[in-house]
Design a protein around this motif. Sequence first.
Motif, short mmCIF file in Angstrom:
data_model
loop_
_atom_site.label_atom_id
_atom_site.label_comp_id
_atom_site.label_asym_id
_atom_site.label_seq_id
_atom_site.Cartn_x
_atom_site.Cartn_y
_atom_site.Cartn_z
N LYS A 49 11.87 -5.99 65.80
CA LYS A 49 11.44 -7.22 65.14
C LYS A 49 10.38 -7.99 65.92
N SER A 136 17.79 -10.99 60.28
CA SER A 136 17.10 -10.50 59.10
C SER A 136 16.13 -9.37 59.50
N ASN A 138 13.07 -8.39 59.26
CA ASN A 138 11.65 -8.65 59.09
C ASN A 138 11.03 -8.89 60.46
N HIS A 222 8.59 -20.73 60.47
CA HIS A 222 9.48 -19.60 60.30
C HIS A 222 9.42 -19.23 58.83
MG MG Z 1 15.41 -14.28 60.32
#
Ligand code: MG
Length: 315
Positions: A49, A136, A138, A222
Amino acid sequence: MRAKIGSSVQEAAQLLRAGEVVAIPTETVYGLAANAFDEAAVLKVFEAKARPSFDPLIVHIGRRDELARVVAELPPGAEALMETFWPGPLTLVLPKKPAVPDLVTSGLDTVGVRMPAHPLTRELLGSIDFPLAAPSANPFGYVSPTTAQHVADQLGDRIPYILDGGPCTVGVESTIVGWEENRWVLYRPGGIPVERIEAVIGRVEPALKQVLPAAPGMLESHYAPRKRVMVGDMDALLRRFAGQRVGIISFQEERPGHRCEVLSEQGDLAEAARHLFAVLRELDASDCEVILAERFPDEGLGRAINDRLRRASVR
Ligand code: MG
Ligand code: AMP
């Protein structure tokens, strides 16, 4: 490496047992999972990430009796919250057991835990004997993925397997609450409306930023597309950006003459939340010059939507 997309729980479990990372479907967004007790595996999550190590991961458990492996004690109200909202999109930040590696919690003495509701991931958790640490799936700071393809688009060359559970049904991340100085505080609005949580445990206070510099749900910028995002009153925004190619995120109303994504014709905030991230990605990939988003009603899931849009708009 090129990620395989499939729906084999067995294959996912085998990779996780071998210390690999696997993208998993949850009802909120897709997660990037590793054995929470295996520090080397967790490190791979941070690497894939490009996530800074000050950003703690959420630990996912499949059964209530696994809680005792990661959490040292339960504050008042915690039982009631788990009883009411698990499995589901609520993360509790609780005092951690020493067995949870510092890397998972960014050195904090608390750990974020939740029990996800997605049937495939529940089956996966049932077939391994360790909890999964998962943020997450991403690249750090970008919009969270709500389909297996979203994960493949961005992390496909860095992970071996994506467990495909279809599009996420909630579509925004979990609500995060924690017990601090003898009261419940909100770290991040999300899939369970705060009003519903307050109905169970009473008042939930806003978290003080100084108390938790390390909680990136709290980072200002974010969930952000590459394109500029502006949030506000749509008529005013359209006047301000007249003459530019705009991409519009609207709650219910079409805006003829523009590329406009309506999140819920019926005015259903849950439906709007489900579509939000996919639409942000589409507009980011489109030829629009700026993304204009309407402000949503500040209630129920609308609070999580407004929170994500606001952070998407911070540069
Ligand atoms: Mg996240
Ligand atoms: P993500 O799954 O990518 O949304 O990231 C997990 C988020 O959970 C982090 O960004 C933090 O905001 C939050 N979180 C996880 N563990 C803790 C903790 N111990 N204290 C506060 N927040 C946490």
